[in-house]
Design a protein around this motif. Sequence first.
Motif, short mmCIF file in Angstrom:
data_model
loop_
_atom_site.label_atom_id
_atom_site.label_comp_id
_atom_site.label_asym_id
_atom_site.label_seq_id
_atom_site.Cartn_x
_atom_site.Cartn_y
_atom_site.Cartn_z
N MET A 11 10.27 13.91 -7.27
CA MET A 11 10.21 12.13 -6.84
C MET A 11 9.24 11.00 -7.78
SD MET A 11 9.32 10.03 -3.08
CE MET A 11 10.16 11.28 -2.35
N ASN A 12 9.44 10.03 -8.33
CA ASN A 12 8.29 9.73 -8.66
C ASN A 12 8.82 8.24 -7.89
OD1 ASN A 12 8.86 10.53 -11.15
ND2 ASN A 12 10.39 9.48 -11.76
N LEU A 13 7.63 8.15 -7.39
CA LEU A 13 7.83 6.88 -6.46
C LEU A 13 6.61 5.49 -7.40
CD1 LEU A 13 6.80 5.94 -3.14
CD2 LEU A 13 4.89 6.77 -2.99
N CYS A 14 7.01 4.38 -6.54
CA CYS A 14 6.70 2.73 -6.85
C CYS A 14 5.73 2.74 -5.71
CB CYS A 14 7.34 1.66 -7.94
SG CYS A 14 6.71 0.65 -7.66
N ILE A 15 4.73 1.50 -6.06
CA ILE A 15 4.10 1.04 -4.95
C ILE A 15 3.35 0.10 -5.34
CG2 ILE A 15 1.73 1.47 -3.27
CD1 ILE A 15 1.55 4.69 -3.30
N THR A 16 4.12 -1.32 -5.00
CA THR A 16 3.68 -2.15 -5.18
C THR A 16 2.27 -2.60 -4.60
OG1 THR A 16 4.94 -3.69 -4.32
CG2 THR A 16 5.98 -2.90 -5.98
N GLY A 17 1.17 -3.48 -4.87
CA GLY A 17 0.26 -4.31 -3.91
C GLY A 17 -0.59 -2.93 -3.92
N ALA A 18 -0.50 -1.79 -4.75
CA ALA A 18 -1.32 -0.26 -4.24
C ALA A 18 -2.65 -0.36 -4.53
CB ALA A 18 -0.35 0.46 -6.01
N LEU A 19 -2.95 -1.28 -4.90
CA LEU A 19 -4.67 -1.55 -5.27
C LEU A 19 -5.05 -2.41 -3.98
CD1 LEU A 19 -6.13 -2.98 -8.68
CD2 LEU A 19 -4.97 -0.62 -8.35
N GLY A 20 -4.35 -2.61 -2.96
CA GLY A 20 -4.94 -3.47 -1.56
C GLY A 20 -4.84 -2.77 -0.16
N LEU A 53 6.20 14.78 -5.38
CA LEU A 53 5.54 13.99 -6.42
C LEU A 53 5.47 14.31 -7.44
CD1 LEU A 53 3.13 11.77 -4.23
CD2 LEU A 53 5.57 11.07 -5.03
N GLN A 54 6.16 13.17 -8.72
CA GLN A 54 5.73 13.42 -9.75
C GLN A 54 5.48 12.75 -10.45
OE1 GLN A 54 9.38 14.21 -11.20
NE2 GLN A 54 10.17 16.09 -10.28
N THR A 55 5.48 11.23 -10.94
CA THR A 55 4.66 9.91 -11.43
C THR A 55 4.71 9.18 -9.78
OG1 THR A 55 6.29 10.32 -13.26
CG2 THR A 55 4.98 8.18 -12.77
N VAL A 56 3.40 8.22 -9.92
CA VAL A 56 3.38 7.29 -8.73
C VAL A 56 3.39 6.18 -9.40
CG1 VAL A 56 1.54 6.32 -6.68
CG2 VAL A 56 3.05 8.66 -7.37
N HIS A 57 4.16 5.54 -9.85
CA HIS A 57 4.03 4.18 -10.44
C HIS A 57 2.80 3.01 -9.16
CE1 HIS A 57 6.55 4.43 -13.46
NE2 HIS A 57 7.30 5.07 -13.01
N LEU A 58 1.90 2.76 -9.67
CA LEU A 58 1.04 1.42 -8.98
C LEU A 58 0.88 0.48 -9.72
CD1 LEU A 58 -1.85 3.30 -9.38
CD2 LEU A 58 -0.32 4.27 -7.02
N VAL A 59 1.45 -0.42 -8.88
CA VAL A 59 1.94 -2.14 -9.28
C VAL A 59 1.12 -3.19 -8.81
CG1 VAL A 59 3.19 -3.94 -9.34
CG2 VAL A 59 4.38 -1.49 -10.23
N ASP A 60 0.42 -3.68 -9.08
CA ASP A 60 -0.81 -5.19 -8.36
C ASP A 60 -1.18 -5.58 -10.10
OD1 ASP A 60 -2.35 -4.57 -5.94
OD2 ASP A 60 -2.80 -6.03 -7.46
N ASN A 61 -1.27 -7.22 -9.22
CA ASN A 61 -1.67 -8.26 -10.49
C ASN A 61 -3.12 -8.52 -9.82
OD1 ASN A 61 -2.06 -9.42 -8.17
ND2 ASN A 61 -0.91 -11.36 -8.69
N ILE A 62 -3.29 -7.87 -9.56
CA ILE A 62 -4.89 -7.86 -10.01
C ILE A 62 -6.12 -9.40 -9.30
CG2 ILE A 62 -8.10 -6.70 -10.72
CD1 ILE A 62 -6.23 -5.10 -12.01
N ALA A 63 -4.59 -10.51 -8.62
CA ALA A 63 -5.29 -11.26 -8.19
C ALA A 63 -6.52 -11.65 -7.54
CB ALA A 63 -4.34 -11.92 -7.68
N THR A 64 -6.66 -10.01 -6.39
CA THR A 64 -7.55 -10.56 -5.39
C THR A 64 -8.86 -9.71 -6.72
OG1 THR A 64 -6.96 -8.82 -4.94
CG2 THR A 64 -6.33 -10.82 -3.52
N GLN A 65 -9.07 -9.29 -7.86
CA GLN A 65 -10.30 -8.49 -8.54
C GLN A 65 -10.42 -7.01 -7.72
OE1 GLN A 65 -11.38 -10.46 -11.79
NE2 GLN A 65 -9.84 -10.67 -11.20
#
Length: 317
Positions: free
Chosen positions: A1-10, A25-37
Motif C-alpha cells: 500500500m502507498n499512503l499519503c499523509i497531509t499535515g504530516a509534520l503537525g 506499507l511501501q511508500t508513505v508520501h508526507l505532505v506539509d507546507n511547513i507554515a509552522t516551521q
Amino acid sequence: MNLCITGALGHIGSHLIRNLRIPELQTVHLVDNIATQRYPSLFGLPDNVKFVFSEIDIRSDRMQAIVQDSEVLVHLAALTDAETSFDRAAEVEETNVRGIEHVAGLCADHGCALLFPSTTSIYGSQSALVDEDCPGSDLRPQSPYATSKLAGEHVLEGLGTSSGLRYTIFRIGTIFGYSVGMRFHTAVNKFIWQAATDQEITVWRTALTQKRPYCGLQDACNAMNLFVRERVFDNRIYNIVTANLTVGELVEVIREHVPGLTIELVDSPIMNQLSYEASNARSLARGVTYQDDVGSCVVEILRHLQNVHAGVSTTGV
C-alpha cells in the motif's frame, strides 16, 4: 500500500508517522507546507518505511500526482486553533474548506480512499450525551475552525453520493499528549505548558465545570492505523474519544504534579454555556481501543519540560 499523509509534520502527524502499524506499507508520501516551521518532525524517522516528503500546499496542482500514487490519504492538514480562528476566519475557510474540496476531489477522481479527521467541537448539544446520529440541530459549531470541519464533512458526503468517494470521518475529541511536532493551544497541553513554566492556568470563565470530549494522541493514531490497515472506508462517522472530562478535573490532574499552580478565569470569543459528552460506542464496536489517560500524558510532557520549572514532579502518575 502507498499512503499519503497531509499535515504530516503537525501534532498528530509527527506522532503517526513514527507509529505506523500497517505491515504492507511501501511508500508513505508526507505532505506539509511547513507554515509552522516544524522541521524537527522529520528528524529520526523510522528507517523501515520509504518516506517521500513534499513541501507543498494541499491546494497545489502537485497534489494530483501524489494522490494518483496513493491508495489511502489521511488528511491532517488544517488550521486547527479554534480560539484564534475568529481572527482568521477567511484563512481558515480557504485552507480547511477549499483544501478538503481539492484533496477529496482528487481522491474521488483517482480511487483513493480518504480518512478525514473532523472534531467533536462541531457538537453543541445541551444533551448529556451525543453520538454520530444526533439530529442536525445538535450540530452547532462554536468557532470558524469547527464550522470548517463540519463543512468538510458535507464535502465528503456529497462526493460519496455523486462520485463514489470512499471515506471515513473521525470526530476526534480535543487532543492531548506528547509528540515532537506538538503545539500547546489545545486545553490539556496548554494547561501543562502554563503550569510547567510557572504561569497561571488560564481557563475560560464559563468552562471550569463544563464537560468536553478529549482524545489521547496514541489512541487517535491507533484508530487511524486500524481503519487504514483494515480498509474501513464505509462512508460513516466515528467519534474518537478517550474520555469526557470537565476542565476542573483536568486542572486537578495537573495539580498533582505541579502543586503550586493557580487558575485565572478569562474571557474568550469561544466561551459558551454548553456542556456535552460524546459517545465512543460506535468506534468501540468497530474495534477501536482506548488506553491513554490524562495523568500519564501529563507526566510524559512534564518530563520533557522538567528543566524549566524546579517545582514540577514527574514521579508516579
